[in-house]
Design an enzyme around this catalytic site. Structure first.
Site, PDB file in Angstrom:
ATOM      1  N   TRP A  34      24.130  -2.966  10.106  1.00 18.49           N
ATOM      2  CA  TRP A  34      25.593  -2.823  10.076  1.00 18.49           C
ATOM      3  C   TRP A  34      26.134  -2.539   8.673  1.00 18.49           C
ATOM      4  CZ3 TRP A  34      27.630  -7.414  13.590  1.00 18.49           C
ATOM      5  CH2 TRP A  34      27.086  -7.258  14.876  1.00 18.49           C
ATOM      6  N   LYS A  35      25.272  -2.597   7.667  1.00 15.49           N
ATOM      7  CA  LYS A  35      25.697  -2.385   6.268  1.00 15.49           C
ATOM      8  C   LYS A  35      26.915  -3.285   5.963  1.00 15.49           C
ATOM      9  CE  LYS A  35      24.037   2.286   6.707  1.00 15.49           C
ATOM     10  NZ  LYS A  35      23.683   3.453   5.943  1.00 15.49           N
ATOM     11  N   GLU A  41      19.758   2.300   0.044  1.00 13.75           N
ATOM     12  CA  GLU A  41      21.009   1.973  -0.666  1.00 13.75           C
ATOM     13  C   GLU A  41      20.763   0.874  -1.691  1.00 13.75           C
ATOM     14  OE1 GLU A  41      23.366   1.463   2.888  1.00 13.75           O
ATOM     15  OE2 GLU A  41      23.237   3.628   3.236  1.00 13.75           O
ATOM     16  N   GLY A  93      21.999   2.998  11.537  1.00 13.38           N
ATOM     17  CA  GLY A  93      23.168   2.566  10.770  1.00 13.38           C
ATOM     18  C   GLY A  93      24.440   2.833  11.564  1.00 13.38           C
ATOM     19  N   GLY A  94      25.092   3.958  11.258  1.00 15.49           N
ATOM     20  CA  GLY A  94      26.406   4.276  11.831  1.00 15.49           C
ATOM     21  C   GLY A  94      26.508   4.102  13.340  1.00 15.49           C
TER      22      GLY A  94
HETATM   23  C1  PEP Z   1      20.444   3.066   7.774  1.00 16.15           C
HETATM   24  O1  PEP Z   1      21.399   2.570   7.226  1.00 16.15           O
HETATM   25  O2  PEP Z   1      19.346   2.493   7.714  1.00 16.15           O
HETATM   26  C2  PEP Z   1      20.612   4.331   8.499  1.00 16.15           C
HETATM   27  C3  PEP Z   1      19.548   4.889   8.997  1.00 16.15           C
HETATM   28  O3  PEP Z   1      21.891   4.832   8.599  1.00 16.15           O
HETATM   29  P1  PEP Z   1      22.397   6.021   9.575  1.00 16.15           P
HETATM   30  O4  PEP Z   1      21.820   5.743  10.941  1.00 16.15           O
HETATM   31  O5  PEP Z   1      23.879   5.917   9.556  1.00 16.15           O
HETATM   32  O6  PEP Z   1      21.874   7.302   9.023  1.00 16.15           O
END
Ligand code: PEP
Length: 249
Positions: free
Chosen positions: A10-11, A97, A232-233
């Site tokens: 979820w960051k 990140e 992620g998103g």
């Molecule tokens: C992540 O944050 O690990 C990721 C893969 O993000 P996204 O799916 O948004 O690319």
């Protein structure tokens, strides 16, 4: 056959209240799965509340980061000891990140994965190349170094998950093709088999991460060496995360 793992990162999104609403709705909508594990990794401030709710379900909980000491004068940091106490099982280590914005090196990540496993928890080690490294055909060199340095002295392969997350695919909407990911997963498997000197395919799951969405999950999960995804998103909305969890092969 080993279960697959569908993990949501979820960051820095969702307050504790939003997180609780999300997991209640996830539990109601996700359906029953015996062949796949589901994991959510909320921000630190939501972990306790989410953990209480998930304790009545089969959905697992993970943190997005950890410090490598148990306690001490480390302002702003969180230890494995604190996370175990609230029921956390997995910890994402070395997300790109963390590497690229917060300067985490393979050496720091190595201390974290070892600490997590020593605490009996499950590290998800993230590795991945940048676009310029792929363009210079350095992908395999970069990944080999990340694996060797981040896993130096690491022993307990039964606790380890690896996530291949090409940096150019994270949050960009531009995913690696299933074939590109499959090629890299095969490479990763061969490197770790050499490192640990054994067949690890029954122990170590290798996840793909990078713009996984409802419309590409089925083709990604069809690949033989992709054991799951780190999302992620698309893990931030119940309907899209449920569609990903309910992938069809
Ligand atoms: C992540 O944050 O690990 C990721 C893969 O993000 P996204 O799916 O948004 O690319």
């Amino acid at each position: 056959m080993r279960k697959s793992l569908i993990a949501g990162n979820w960051k820095m999104y969702k307050t504790p209240g939003e997180s609780v609403e999300f997991v209640k709705s996830l539990i109601e909508n996700v359906g029953n799965h015996t062949d796949r594990d589901i994991l959510v990794c909320p921000p630190f401030t939501s972990l306790h509340a989410v953990s209480r709710i998930l304790s009545k379900s089969s959905i697992k909980i993970g943190a997005q980061n950890v410090h490598f000491e148990d306690e001490g004068a480390f302002t702003g940091e969180i230890s494995t000891k604190m996370l175990i106490d609230i029921g956390v099982e997995y910890i994402i280590c070395g997300h790109s990140e963390r590497r690229n914005i917060f300067g985490e090196s393979n050496q720091i990540i190595n201390k974290k994965v070892k600490k997590v496993a020593n605490a009996g928890m499950k590290p998800i080690l993230c590795i991945g190349e940048k676009i310029e490294e792929r363009e210079r055909r350095k992908t395999f060199d970069v990944l080999r170094t990340q694996l060797q340095e981040s896993l130096d002295g690491f022993k307990d392969t039964s606790l380890l998950t690896i996530a291949y997350e090409p940096v150019w695919a994270i949050g960009t909407g531009k995913n690696a093709t299933p074939e590109q990911a499959e090629e890299v997963h095969l490479f990763i498997r061969s490197v770790i088999e050499k490192m640990f000197n054994k067949n690890v395919s029954d122990e170590i799951q290798i996840l793909y991460g990078g713009s996984v969405k409802p419309d590409n999950i089925d083709s990604i999960m069809k690949m033989q060496n992709i054991d799951g995804v780190l999302v992620g998103g698309a893990s931030l909305k119940v309907d899209s995360f449920c569609r990903i969890i309910n992938y069809k092969i």
